[in-house]
Design a protein around this motif. Sequence first.
Motif, PDB file in Angstrom:
ATOM      1  N   ASP A 132      13.317  12.791  -1.702  1.00 26.84           N
ATOM      2  CA  ASP A 132      12.287  13.727  -2.170  1.00 26.84           C
ATOM      3  C   ASP A 132      11.088  13.055  -2.842  1.00 26.84           C
ATOM      4  O   ASP A 132      10.435  13.658  -3.704  1.00 26.84           O
ATOM      5  N   ALA A 133      10.792  11.832  -2.453  1.00 27.82           N
ATOM      6  CA  ALA A 133       9.556  11.182  -2.903  1.00 27.82           C
ATOM      7  C   ALA A 133       8.470  11.458  -1.871  1.00 27.82           C
ATOM      8  O   ALA A 133       8.756  11.708  -0.709  1.00 27.82           O
ATOM      9  N   SER A 134       7.213  11.432  -2.310  1.00 27.73           N
ATOM     10  CA  SER A 134       6.079  11.634  -1.397  1.00 27.73           C
ATOM     11  C   SER A 134       4.993  10.631  -1.687  1.00 27.73           C
ATOM     12  O   SER A 134       4.729  10.324  -2.852  1.00 27.73           O
ATOM     13  N   PHE A 135       4.317  10.183  -0.651  1.00 25.68           N
ATOM     14  CA  PHE A 135       3.067   9.463  -0.863  1.00 25.68           C
ATOM     15  C   PHE A 135       2.015  10.483  -1.266  1.00 25.68           C
ATOM     16  O   PHE A 135       2.048  11.624  -0.816  1.00 25.68           O
ATOM     17  N   ILE A 136       1.071  10.052  -2.075  1.00 28.98           N
ATOM     18  CA  ILE A 136      -0.097  10.898  -2.311  1.00 28.98           C
ATOM     19  C   ILE A 136      -1.338  10.073  -2.036  1.00 28.98           C
ATOM     20  O   ILE A 136      -1.455   8.934  -2.498  1.00 28.98           O
ATOM     21  N   ALA A 137      -2.263  10.660  -1.261  1.00 32.12           N
ATOM     22  CA  ALA A 137      -3.533   9.988  -0.962  1.00 32.12           C
ATOM     23  C   ALA A 137      -4.630  10.774  -1.693  1.00 32.12           C
ATOM     24  O   ALA A 137      -4.708  10.707  -2.917  1.00 32.12           O
ATOM     25  N   THR A 196      -3.629   5.183  -3.012  1.00 22.53           N
ATOM     26  CA  THR A 196      -5.094   5.112  -2.884  1.00 22.53           C
ATOM     27  C   THR A 196      -5.691   3.745  -3.195  1.00 22.53           C
ATOM     28  O   THR A 196      -6.839   3.489  -2.854  1.00 22.53           O
ATOM     29  N   ARG A 197      -4.919   2.864  -3.874  1.00 26.65           N
ATOM     30  CA  ARG A 197      -5.463   1.529  -4.166  1.00 26.65           C
ATOM     31  C   ARG A 197      -5.126   0.501  -3.092  1.00 26.65           C
ATOM     32  O   ARG A 197      -5.475  -0.662  -3.223  1.00 26.65           O
ATOM     33  N   LEU A 198      -4.434   0.911  -2.050  1.00 24.12           N
ATOM     34  CA  LEU A 198      -4.087  -0.046  -0.990  1.00 24.12           C
ATOM     35  C   LEU A 198      -5.311  -0.310  -0.107  1.00 24.12           C
ATOM     36  O   LEU A 198      -6.176   0.553   0.054  1.00 24.12           O
ATOM     37  N   ALA A 199      -5.348  -1.514   0.465  1.00 25.74           N
ATOM     38  CA  ALA A 199      -6.492  -1.885   1.311  1.00 25.74           C
ATOM     39  C   ALA A 199      -6.280  -1.365   2.737  1.00 25.74           C
ATOM     40  O   ALA A 199      -6.032  -2.126   3.674  1.00 25.74           O
ATOM     41  N   LEU A 200      -6.353  -0.059   2.883  1.00 33.53           N
ATOM     42  CA  LEU A 200      -6.068   0.568   4.177  1.00 33.53           C
ATOM     43  C   LEU A 200      -7.198   1.511   4.581  1.00 33.53           C
ATOM     44  O   LEU A 200      -6.971   2.584   5.129  1.00 33.53           O
ATOM     45  N   ALA A 201      -8.428   1.098   4.256  1.00 35.81           N
ATOM     46  CA  ALA A 201      -9.574   1.970   4.537  1.00 35.81           C
ATOM     47  C   ALA A 201     -10.559   1.323   5.512  1.00 35.81           C
ATOM     48  O   ALA A 201     -11.751   1.557   5.430  1.00 35.81           O
ATOM     49  N   GLN A 202     -10.016   0.528   6.442  1.00 30.43           N
ATOM     50  CA  GLN A 202     -10.898  -0.144   7.398  1.00 30.43           C
ATOM     51  C   GLN A 202     -10.960   0.637   8.724  1.00 30.43           C
ATOM     52  O   GLN A 202      -9.992   1.273   9.126  1.00 30.43           O
ATOM     53  N   ILE A 203     -12.114   0.522   9.372  1.00 34.45           N
ATOM     54  CA  ILE A 203     -12.275   1.036  10.738  1.00 34.45           C
ATOM     55  C   ILE A 203     -12.648  -0.174  11.579  1.00 34.45           C
ATOM     56  O   ILE A 203     -13.640  -0.844  11.284  1.00 34.45           O
ATOM     57  N   GLU A 204     -11.846  -0.478  12.583  1.00 32.87           N
ATOM     58  CA  GLU A 204     -12.144  -1.674  13.372  1.00 32.87           C
ATOM     59  C   GLU A 204     -11.871  -1.450  14.856  1.00 32.87           C
ATOM     60  O   GLU A 204     -10.959  -0.710  15.227  1.00 32.87           O
ATOM     61  N   LYS A 205     -12.690  -2.092  15.676  1.00 35.04           N
ATOM     62  CA  LYS A 205     -12.488  -2.013  17.117  1.00 35.04           C
ATOM     63  C   LYS A 205     -11.271  -2.845  17.494  1.00 35.04           C
ATOM     64  O   LYS A 205     -11.045  -3.903  16.909  1.00 35.04           O
ATOM     65  N   THR A 206     -10.524  -2.401  18.488  1.00 37.66           N
ATOM     66  CA  THR A 206      -9.387  -3.189  18.969  1.00 37.66           C
ATOM     67  C   THR A 206      -9.797  -3.924  20.240  1.00 37.66           C
ATOM     68  O   THR A 206     -10.767  -3.537  20.909  1.00 37.66           O
TER      69      THR A 206
END
Length: 149
Positions: free
Chosen positions: A23-28, A51-61
């Motif tokens: 019953d844990a949840s991530f919160i963004a 929200t402090r993780l470095a997961l806010a990139q947009i990149e071409k593959t």
Amino acid sequence: MKRFEYSRATAPEQAAQSASVKDASFIAGGTNLLDLMKLEIETPVKLVDITRLALAQIEKTTDGGLRIGTLVTNSDLAAHPEVIANYPVLSRAILAGATGQLRNRATTGGNLLQRTRCYYFYQTDSACNKRNPGSGCPVIRGENRTLQF
Ligand SMILES: Cc1cc2nc3c(=O)[nH]c(=O)nc-3n(C[C@H](O)[C@H](O)[C@H](O)COP(=O)(O)OP(=O)(O)OC[C@H]3O[C@@H](n4cnc5c(N)ncnc54)[C@H](O)[C@@H]3O)c2cc1C
Ligand code: SF4
């Protein structure tokens, strides 16, 4: 709102470990989860803030696609030059939803994993098979013009 434990993750592995308890949840952005918690439709015992993780990139593959980080906000995704140029429908669809304030806060991962936006689901004095299995579904006979999901 029920009491809950809060922790802030500093690395993806730590977030996954921290949220592995029952019953844990991530919160963004919290724009969906907090509403659900206030209504006690969702009652996580622990929130892991990602929200402090470095997961806010947009990149071409390399195969011609686009990789969108889970923490990219709806506003940033809609305004990204690559999205406007090559995925205009995505940009326009995002801008058609919610409000500027919400889009500034709402994340891509949270958008995909939000619960249904059906009004009856959030109206706890109403029947709703999704929230309370077997209670019924007012949409079948009720107001359903804007309920496209
Ligand atoms: C008034 C209003 C109008 C809206 N209108 C629209 C609309 O027109 N169209 C539309 O699409 N949406 C709409 N929304 C919904 C909004 O887009 C979502 O609330 C938002 O995208 C959720 O993102 P968040 O980061 O705030 O998620 P949160 O509320 O933080 O999380 C939502 C869920 O996703 C999970 N989650 C988040 N990130 C991750 C992750 N990385 N890994 C695993 N689980 C994760 C959380 O545990 C939670 O279960 C509206 C919301 C409101 C309040
Ligand atoms: S369509 Fe019916 S069952 Fe589904 S969320 Fe709405 S009220 Fe609940």
